[in-house]
Design a protein around this motif. Structure first.
Motif, PDB file in Angstrom:
ATOM      1  N   LEU A   1      64.247 -21.088  -9.047  1.00 40.86           N
ATOM      2  CA  LEU A   1      62.962 -20.916  -8.351  1.00 40.86           C
ATOM      3  C   LEU A   1      63.027 -19.717  -7.400  1.00 40.86           C
ATOM      4  N   ILE A   2      64.194 -19.608  -6.683  1.00 35.57           N
ATOM      5  CA  ILE A   2      64.320 -18.474  -5.753  1.00 35.57           C
ATOM      6  C   ILE A   2      64.187 -17.168  -6.520  1.00 35.57           C
ATOM      7  N   ALA A   3      64.855 -17.122  -7.703  1.00 40.51           N
ATOM      8  CA  ALA A   3      64.972 -15.832  -8.401  1.00 40.51           C
ATOM      9  C   ALA A   3      63.721 -15.514  -9.202  1.00 40.51           C
ATOM     10  N   PHE A   4      62.677 -16.328  -9.094  1.00 46.70           N
ATOM     11  CA  PHE A   4      61.505 -16.131  -9.957  1.00 46.70           C
ATOM     12  C   PHE A   4      60.821 -14.796  -9.708  1.00 46.70           C
ATOM     13  N   TRP A   5      60.988 -14.307  -8.475  1.00 43.36           N
ATOM     14  CA  TRP A   5      60.247 -13.097  -8.077  1.00 43.36           C
ATOM     15  C   TRP A   5      61.048 -11.864  -8.479  1.00 43.36           C
ATOM     16  N   ASN A   6      60.545 -10.961  -9.280  1.00 41.70           N
ATOM     17  CA  ASN A   6      61.398  -9.875  -9.815  1.00 41.70           C
ATOM     18  C   ASN A   6      61.613  -8.777  -8.777  1.00 41.70           C
ATOM     19  N   LYS A   7      62.131  -9.181  -7.628  1.00 41.70           N
ATOM     20  CA  LYS A   7      62.520  -8.146  -6.647  1.00 41.70           C
ATOM     21  C   LYS A   7      64.018  -8.298  -6.401  1.00 41.70           C
ATOM     22  N   TYR A   8      64.575  -7.348  -5.645  1.00 44.22           N
ATOM     23  CA  TYR A   8      66.031  -7.403  -5.464  1.00 44.22           C
ATOM     24  C   TYR A   8      66.387  -8.572  -4.562  1.00 44.22           C
ATOM     25  N   LYS A   9      65.587  -8.724  -3.426  1.00 48.34           N
ATOM     26  CA  LYS A   9      65.996  -9.715  -2.405  1.00 48.34           C
ATOM     27  C   LYS A   9      66.084 -11.113  -2.998  1.00 48.34           C
ATOM     28  N   PRO A  10      65.061 -11.589  -3.765  1.00 47.10           N
ATOM     29  CA  PRO A  10      65.193 -12.948  -4.313  1.00 47.10           C
ATOM     30  C   PRO A  10      66.422 -13.074  -5.228  1.00 47.10           C
ATOM     31  N   LYS A  11      66.672 -12.022  -6.009  1.00 43.85           N
ATOM     32  CA  LYS A  11      67.836 -12.110  -6.914  1.00 43.85           C
ATOM     33  C   LYS A  11      69.108 -12.307  -6.069  1.00 43.85           C
ATOM     34  N   GLU A  12      69.234 -11.493  -5.026  1.00 42.38           N
ATOM     35  CA  GLU A  12      70.466 -11.590  -4.201  1.00 42.38           C
ATOM     36  C   GLU A  12      70.555 -12.987  -3.587  1.00 42.38           C
ATOM     37  N   ALA A  13      69.411 -13.509  -3.105  1.00 35.26           N
ATOM     38  CA  ALA A  13      69.427 -14.845  -2.470  1.00 35.26           C
ATOM     39  C   ALA A  13      69.834 -15.890  -3.499  1.00 35.26           C
ATOM     40  N   ALA A  14      69.303 -15.760  -4.741  1.00 35.51           N
ATOM     41  CA  ALA A  14      69.623 -16.776  -5.766  1.00 35.51           C
ATOM     42  C   ALA A  14      71.119 -16.759  -6.051  1.00 35.51           C
TER      43      ALA A  14
ATOM     44  N   TYR B   1      66.758 -18.222   2.723  1.00 38.55           N
ATOM     45  CA  TYR B   1      65.316 -18.385   2.973  1.00 38.55           C
ATOM     46  C   TYR B   1      64.642 -17.039   3.127  1.00 38.55           C
ATOM     47  N   GLN B   2      65.374 -16.034   3.712  1.00 39.41           N
ATOM     48  CA  GLN B   2      64.735 -14.725   3.895  1.00 39.41           C
ATOM     49  C   GLN B   2      64.453 -14.089   2.536  1.00 39.41           C
ATOM     50  N   GLY B   3      65.404 -14.300   1.621  1.00 36.41           N
ATOM     51  CA  GLY B   3      65.229 -13.676   0.309  1.00 36.41           C
ATOM     52  C   GLY B   3      64.131 -14.347  -0.497  1.00 36.41           C
ATOM     53  N   SER B   4      64.096 -15.693  -0.442  1.00 32.30           N
ATOM     54  CA  SER B   4      63.181 -16.383  -1.384  1.00 32.30           C
ATOM     55  C   SER B   4      61.730 -16.240  -0.920  1.00 32.30           C
ATOM     56  N   PRO B   5      60.784 -16.351  -1.881  1.00 28.24           N
ATOM     57  CA  PRO B   5      59.362 -16.295  -1.483  1.00 28.24           C
ATOM     58  C   PRO B   5      59.011 -17.493  -0.601  1.00 28.24           C
ATOM     59  N   TYR B   6      57.889 -17.356   0.124  1.00 26.83           N
ATOM     60  CA  TYR B   6      57.547 -18.356   1.169  1.00 26.83           C
ATOM     61  C   TYR B   6      57.491 -19.782   0.637  1.00 26.83           C
TER      62      TYR B   6
END
Lengths: 480, 508, 620
Positions: A146-159, A233-238
């Motif tokens: 779920l965290i990595a769903f957003w195709n940006k770098y930050k969510p990927k790193e958080a996941a 939490y900072q990486g993942s979408p709200y």
């Protein structure tokens, strides 16, 4: 066969509905075009509400174990499932904006969400180490997806961080389980409870229980693994961050409460170790939160400190401890979703995560700010909100049985002073006279607004009509 | 006829009024808001006066409980929302609503912005303070005690002058630390109440009973006593913890500093009487010499600190601190005279500090400055205000036939004739405390002469004298000061049986 | 006469009523013109004087006491009551007060005729008169304390009347603060006595420390208390009187209060201080008489003040300052008179002193009004004997009566001297002689300076309005009233002190005064002058007043930087929390390997903690 049907019909029905909805979601993704996200959203909502309703069937069958004693149904698990499903509803409502952007991928998003909810419900009601481990793994995998769903770098790193963190934690968990199996040869909680409760707990038993608790804290964001939480939490979408801060945590605490309740409830040393971990987490969360300028990291630290309080309530190995945990979890659910929903509204309108941009929003949107204010006040633990009452009930439960709770009570209550300072920094910003940005909060955020106002209403209601809820939590804490 | 006098109405109508004001019903037309607020204030004050009238006609003490769905508010935890008025609080409640009414009327010209928010917060503050005075349950007291924080925080930070945000935060943290000590002590007390006789309840009368025959280890009792004492010492600004008070006074707008000094300090004083004196009598007797020393330090330190302040409001804040030192002195003398004097000072201090802050507010409104150097020679332009300043300054200095004199006389007498354990301490303390008459006179009249009397050497502006509603407020306060100064027995007869009941507790 | 004793309250309410009328006239700008307000107040003062005269004659020969009181403040089971006590002492005081009141009303109606807050002045004046009447009629010690302080407060308000000039307001403030010291000491004395009443079973009636039963209660006090306690308590009470009637250490406030308007300082220096201090000591005499050391201190303080203040007065050039010092020295003499002789005769001497002070001040008022810059320096008063023969004559008369040369001042002086010599108190007698020398010196010096024959710059002879002259005549008349009322006073006086005994002292006191007059004459035309430091010392009053300022400033400076020590402590705790938050943010550096190492480390900590506890518990 008929036993299987009986078990599913009475006890396992909510989970089955969720799984069917998840599969149905994936199937439908084939047929629908671009703007089908509305349908998938409504489908998940309806399925969660049906499963919530179906929970009532299980009430009459408390104490039953199903699937050869792998899962159990008690009052406690029913309440935890109710909380988890409530959290799920809020998450789906909040992720309206994301699912709109994902267009046809929304189906996958909702199905993964449903699977993770299924995993957390199984985690709570699992009565054996194997289903516990499996549902824990599903939960951590789906959350990282779920965290990595957003195709940006930050969510990927958080996941990635989330997966590595949970991998290390499961290492500890497996070590603990294997020791436990080594001593007793059992994996089932009720059997372990019968055989090993009466004997004097050998050193190895203690160590294995500590290791199991450490393994679980990864999901809870408590002492050993609390450093990951702000980055994730900072990486993942709200909406996902909101979801992560509530549902997996409630599931983790639920299973932790059941493990403590069944396996290790009269060892004062373990009690002290857990409360030490809890105090450390509270202190870490509050002191860390002072210097934050990013709203997500700030809310992450505040959720770490609240999980510390919940771990503290579980460290009281008694019914009062569990009942104070249930009340605290309920209030925590509403507080957290209220604050995250308000943050979502603000981000959608002004686009920045920086706390400084919250300056002067009272003069633009008074009613929204008042709701945000009530949520923050209840997070801080000040009276007119139920946050205060949950902390008060927790402190009363701490000293309920004997006065040994006082040395833990004093540092915990002193730390709440930092909490007040933390939250009032934002509040004083919100009421500052010089509004920098004049963002107009678009009206179409109907869902998130519903969540915000509903949560503030529930915070106030649970304060004024707390008697019924506390009675319910006391009743539920008996037959854990 | 008695259900007319229900405490629920007294305490929760201001909240209702606040909601009505905050609701979009009123829009932002501040004239309607102001008029509505003032009418609500007057109605509430008249209603609270009814309680004194009925109390005089023999209604022993009022009791009222809020039942939700048939059972107490938090039956399971033993907390029920029980309200009651006794000898002392039957006076404090009307005094609170009187001071609020005055500050509401005065804030007509002193509050220029955000009227809707201001009046709703003021009413919420009023109901929380009344809740503190009337609550009969320990945790209910704590809830109202901490509920006071939020409205007052906003009142100080939104309408204050230069660094009001900083002092509002200081106020919040100080009082919250104090209330942390309070809550820990209350939880300890609650636990032992349950342990001693099995029945889970947080009502103060029940706990007083369980204290006497309880199996309290003495060490823990001392701990609880000090927990309560520090909690209340922060609110009643005893010297080491007084910094929040002077800062928030000098930075907040006039009506708020009037309320802060006249009412909020009384809650601290009331708390000490209700918890330290009521629940731990033998410990209070044991530690009364130390409290007396605290009181004397409070008096002398605050008076000397007030000398060289260049901010008028800070000087008056130090004045209130020294008056509260007198209250403590009266309390620690442990005899009827001392207790009467202490409670009388509590009442007289509210009027005087409200009057003093009102005058500084009026001066600030005209001269636009609070620092002493820039102020001089206002007497030529504002003779009427100067006359009222005369009366209030004489009351502050405890000239006879004003409200302060009976209180100070009784406290000095009580302190002198108190037979506390260390024999000569009481006499020395009372002689040192008498110095306040000299010290207070010197710094208050230094202030008075600097503002009103010295010649106006530079400014050619025409200051217009005080008039209209402001004049009415100051006149009412001066009238009360002189009325209760000439007839002190009217007040003392009301709370007489309260002090007698306290004495029985102390004696037993 | 029954009518008068019944509604005694009338004498108390009349000035109060006029005060209220004056205040309403001032504040509500009614059509009442200044004339009507002054007429009303003079008429009421005349009625009051007639009333007081009637009372004086009813109570003069018999000392029957009528008294009633009502409970005011309850202390435990006792009550402080508010009441009125009428006997010959309060009757005489009342008479003196009312007559002075008439004089002052007439004078100030003319003195203030063009100023703006005319009615406000009359309001305050009548309030002061009410508080002094209430003081002289008060029936117990706490009540007289209450009205004593009220008199002090109202004197302060009146001296602070034209507050625009900063010099006036500063001195008024200082005089008020020094009065507070007196109130503080008196209150502590009262508290000590109430404490004794509470602890020892002394008087059973509910009224606290009432003057009627003071004799018995005083006897009980003396029995129960050890000597030192009794002495300290009495001195505390007496110190209240000392400060109020401006005795030695506290005489500064009188010299500060002269900056007020002339009629006000006349009233203060003649009646307010006198009645405040003297009444208190007279009422408490049955208490002071019991112990010898208390009487001794009273005598010595009185005499010492009279000499010191006379010395300070002789160096002054400002007529008002000189009169202030002379008041405190004249009052200094009254205290030993009270201690030694019976009270009745001291009252007669005190009346002389009051009326003389009033007349001197009024004359000084007229003289000052002639000087353009209205400074009260005697040297540049452009008046000569020929221009205003009448003023010169009145001035000379009052100076004669005050300095003890002439008839009535002479009697009391000789009586005191005789009493001192008979009890062979040599030092006290020598003090008295010094006092006699200095008083006649500075009084006659001032006469010679002002009314010199050949004044170089003659001011044109402007006419003095009749309203100013009549009060002076009245006061002169009442100075010599005891001479006319020969029978009652002088005979009764001589009965006690064998008149012939007086005449053998005359050869001693009269020549001293004559020498002083001659010295004054030469000093006036500064043919002979004392050494410079001597003059400087007496000119600015022995530097005592600026001693006070230095003292107060020093304490305050010491505490100035004391108060913000506490602030540092609380800021320190805030700093610690900020430091920890910095540590946390440093450890949050974002890469996974640090997180995992921290995680493993802290889980190791948990395990070690668990093992330690197990070992610890196990070991025990």
């Amino acid at each position: 066969m008929d036993l299987l049907i009986f078990e599913i019909k009475n006890i396992f029905l909510p989970e089955t509905i969720i799984i069917i909805a998840a599969l149905f979601n994936i199937l439908l993704s084939l047929f629908f075009g671009k703007n089908a996200y509305k349908f998938s959203e409504r489908l998940t909502l309806v399925s969660i509400i049906i499963s919530l309703a179906s929970l009532s069937f299980g009430i009459s069958h408390c104490g039953y174990t199903i699937f050869s004693e792998n899962f159990i149904q008690t009052n406690f698990t029913i309440i935890m499932k109710v909380l988890i499903l409530l959290g799920a509803i809020f998450t789906v409502l909040l992720s309206q904006n994301i699912s709109k952007k994902l267009k046809n991928q929304a189906f996958e998003y909702h199905s993964i969400l449903l699977i993770s909810i299924f995993a957390s419900m199984c985690l709570v009601s699992s009565n054996d180490f194997i289903p516990l481990f499996i549902s824990l793994e599903i939960l951590s995998v789906t959350s990282s997806l779920l965290i990595a769903f957003w195709n940006k770098y930050k969510p990927k790193e958080a996941a990635l961080k989330f997966i590595i963190n949970s991998a290390v934690a499961t290492g500890f968990l497996l070590l603990g389980i294997s020791y436990m199996y080594g001593i007793s040869g059992e994996l089932n909680f009720s059997l372990l409870n019968i055989n090993y409760y009466s004997q004097d707990t050998s050193l190895l038993f203690g160590i294995s229980s500590v290791l199991i608790i450490i393994g679980l804290t990864c999901q809870l964001g408590c002492m050993p693994f609390q450093r990951f939480v702000p980055d994730i939490y900072q990486g993942s979408p709200y909406p996902i961050a909101a979801y992560l801060s509530v549902v997996p945590k409630l599931a983790g605490f639920g299973i932790l409460a059941r493990i403590i309740g069944t396996l290790m409830y009269d060892t004062p040393i373990l009690q002290f170790v857990i409360s030490f971990a809890a105090l450390y987490t509270i202190a870490y969360g509050l002191i860390g939160g002072i210097r934050q300028t990013d709203i997500k990291r700030f809310l992450a630290y505040s959720s770490v400190s609240h999980c510390g309080f919940m771990l503290l309530s579980l460290s009281i190995f008694s019914n009062y401890g569990v009942s104070s945990f249930i009340y605290y979890a309920l209030v925590y659910l509403f507080m957290n979703f209220g604050v995250w929903a308000a943050a979502i509204i603000f981000v959608n309108c002004s686009g920045t995560d920086n706390i400084k941009d919250y300056r002067g929003i009272f003069y633009i949107r008074p009613y929204y700010t008042v709701a945000f204010l009530i949520c923050l006040i209840s997070l801080a633990g000040l009276p007119p909100s139920s946050g205060f009452l949950s902390k008060l009930y927790l402190f009363i439960a701490l000293t309920r049985l004997d006065v040994s709770g006082l040395p833990i009570l004093i540092p915990a209550s002193l730390l709440t002073v930092i909490a007040v300072f933390l939250y009032f920094n934002i509040i004083s910003l919100m009421f500052d006279r010089t509004p920098k940005n004049n963002c107009i909060i678009p009206a179409q955020h109907m869902n998130t607004k519903i969540v915000v106002y509903f949560c503030t209403l529930m915070i106030l209601l649970t304060f004024f009509f707390a008697n019924k809820i506390i009675a319910l939590s006391m009743f539920a804490s008996i037959g854990i | 006829m008695f259900d007319l006098l229900s405490l629920k109405i007294l305490i929760f109508t201001p909240v209702l009024a606040a909601i009505i004001i905050a609701s979009p019903l009123f829009g932002t037309n501040f004239i309607y808001i102001r008029r509505f607020a003032k009418t609500c204030g007057t109605i509430h004050f008249l209603y609270s006066l009814l309680f004194i009238v009925f109390y005089n006609f023999g209604v022993e003490s009022f009791y009222d409980e809020i039942m939700i769905f048939g059972s107490g508010w938090l039956e399971k935890l033993g907390i029920n929302a029980a309200f009651g008025l006794d000898g002392l609080t039957v006076l404090l409640a009307p005094l609170t609503s009187f001071i609020f009414l005055i500050s509401l009327i005065v804030s007509k010209t002193m509050i220029r912005t955000k009227h809707k928010m201001y009046y709703s917060l003021m009413f919420i503050l009023l109901s929380t303070v009344l809740g503190v005075f009337c609550s009969k349950d320990m945790f209910l007291f704590l809830i109202f005690w901490e509920a006071e924080l939020i409205p007052l925080y906003f009142l100080i930070s939104e309408w204050g002058s230069c660094n009001c945000k900083h002092s509002a935060m200081k106020y919040l943290l100080y009082i919250f630390c104090g209330s942390i000590f309070l809550s820990v002590a209350m939880i300890g007390l609650f636990f032992y109440g349950y342990l001693s006789n099995g029945e889970l309840s947080a009502s103060i009368d029940f706990l007083r009973v369980s204290m006497t025959d309880g199996i309290f280890p003495v060490f823990l009792k001392k701990l609880l006593f000090f927990g309560f004492f520090t909690g209340f010492a922060v609110k009643l600004p005893i010297i080491p913890f007084h910094i929040w008070f002077t800062d928030s006074q000098s930075d907040s707008a006039t009506p708020i500093s009037m309320v802060l000094s006249a009412i909020i300090i009384n809650t601290g004083a009331y708390g000490i009487i209700r918890f330290n004196l009521d629940l731990f009598p033998e410990l209070f007797i044991k530690y009364s010499p130390f409290i007396m020393i605290f009181a004397v330090i409070n008096i002398i330190w605050a008076s000397l600190a007030a000398f060289k302040q260049n901010d008028i409001k800070k000087t008056i804040a130090y004045y209130s601190i020294s008056q509260m030192g007198l209250f403590l002195l009266g309390l620690s003398s442990l005899n009827k005279i001392g207790l009467d004097g202490a409670i009388f000072i509590m009442l007289s201090h509210s009027f005087i500090s409200a009057g003093l802050f009102l005058i500084t507010g009026l001066i600030y409104q005209v001269a636009k400055t609070k620092t002493l150097q820039e102020l001089s020679g206002l007497g030529e332009f504002m003779p009427i205000l100067m006359l009222f300043a005369y009366v209030i300054n004489f009351a502050a200095v405890a000239v006879p036939l004003t409200i302060a004199f009976p209180g100070q006389l009784l406290v000095f007498l009580g302190a002198f004739s108190s037979d506390c354990s260390i024999e000569p301490l009481a006499k020395i303390c009372s002689f040192i405390a008498i110095l306040i008459m000299l010290l207070a006179a010197s710094y208050i009249f230094k202030l008075f002469h600097k503002i009103f009397c010295t010649s106006q050497f530079y400014s050619t502006k025409k200051y217009h004298d005080v008039s209209g509603h402001r004049l009415m407020c100051i006149a009412v306060i001066c009238f009360c000061i002189i009325l209760f100064g000439c007839f002190p027995d009217s007040l003392m007869s009301i709370y007489n049986n309260f002090t007698e009941s306290l004495l029985e507790i102390l004696r037993v | 006469m029954q009518f008068f004793t019944d509604n005694i309250l009338l004498i108390f309410l009349l000035p109060l009523l006029t005060a209220i009328i004056a205040f309403t006239a001032h504040f509500f700008k009614f059509a009442i013109s200044q004339k009507t307000v002054s007429v009303i107040s003079t008429v009421t003062s005349i009625i009051g004087a007639i009333y007081a005269a009637a009372l004086y004659y009813t109570y003069n020969n018999c000392n029957e006491i009528t008294e009633f009181s009502v409970g005011w403040l309850s202390i435990g089971d006792l009550t402080i009551s508010a009441g009125l006590l009428l006997d010959n002492i309060s009757a005489t005081f009342l008479l003196i007060l009312m007559i002075v009141n008439i004089i002052i009303q007439i004078y100030s109606s003319q003195y203030f005729n063009n100023q703006k807050n005319y009615n406000l002045y009359f309001g305050y004046l009548n309030l002061l008169i009410t508080s002094i009447t209430a003081l002289s009629l008060s029936s117990n010690l706490p009540q007289s304390y209450v009205f004593l302080e009220l008199t002090g407060v109202l004197c302060y308000i009146l001296t602070n009347f034209n507050y625009e000039k900063s010099q006036i307001s500063e001195s008024a403030k200082k005089s008020f603060i020094i009065n507070r010291i007196g109130d503080m000491l008196l209150l502590s004395g009262i508290i000590v006595f109430i404490y004794f009443v509470l602890t020892y079973p002394i008087s059973n009636n509910s009224e606290l420390l009432s003057y009627k039963e003071l004799a018995e209660t005083a006897a009980d006090f003396y029995v129960y208390l050890s000597d030192i306690n009794f002495y300290i308590a009495c001195i505390l009470l007496f110190s209240g009187a000392i400060v109020k009637s401006a005795q030695f250490p506290f005489h500064i406030w009188l010299t500060d209060s002269i900056n007020g308007p002339i009629p006000v300082s006349a009233l203060i220096q003649s009646v307010a201080t006198v009645s405040a201090g003297i009444i208190l000591t007279i009422r408490l005499l049955p208490l002071f008489e019991l112990s010898e050391p208390v009487l001794k201190t009273i005598i010595y303080i009185g005499l010492f003040t009279s000499v010191i203040c006379a010395f300070f007065a002789s160096g002054q050039y400002d007529i008002k300052k000189m009169l202030a010092y002379s008041t405190s020295s004249q009052l200094g003499i009254v205290f030993p008179a009270i201690a030694l002789l019976n009270i009745k005769n001291t009252l007669f001497y005190m009346s002389v002193n009051s009326f003389a002070k009033v007349s001197l001040f009024l004359i000084a008022g007229i003289l000052i009004s002639f000087i353009p810059k209205s400074s009260s320096n005697m040297l540049d008063m452009p008046v000569s004997k020929h221009q205003y023969p009448f003023l010169g004559f009145c001035y000379l008369l009052t100076v004669f009566s005050l300095s003890g040369l002439f008839f009535n001042g002479f009697f009391i002086g000789e009586a005191i001297l005789g009493q001192l010599l008979s009890q062979n108190k040599k030092i006290a007698a020598s003090f008295y002689f010094l006092y006699l020398l200095l008083t006649s010196f500075y009084l006659f010096k001032s006469y010679f300076i002002i009314f010199k024959k050949n004044k170089k710059h003659f001011a044109e002879k402007n006419k003095i309005s009749s309203c100013l002259i009549i009060p002076i005549i009245l006061s002169i008349v009442f100075i010599f009233y005891p001479v006319f009322d020969y029978k009652t006073i002088i005979l009764d006086f001589s009965k006690n002190y064998e008149i012939f005994k007086l005449f053998d002292i005359i050869p001693v006191s009269v020549p001293i005064s004559v020498i002083a007059v001659i010295l004054a004459y030469f000093a006036a035309s500064n043919k002979i002058s004392a050494p410079l430091w001597f003059k400087k010392l007496s000119l600015n009053g022995g530097y005592i007043s600026n001693l006070y300022d230095i003292f107060i400033d020093y304490i305050v400076e010491f505490f100035r930087n004391f108060t913000n020590i506490i602030d540092y402590f609380f800021n320190f705790t805030a700093y610690i929390v900020k430091f920890f938050s910095w540590c946390v943010s440093v450890s949050q550096n974002g890469n996974i390997q640090t997180y995992i190492s921290y995680a493993i480390f802290s889980s190791a900590v948990l395990l070690v903690l668990y093992l330690l506890l197990i070992a610890g518990i196990g070991g025990i």
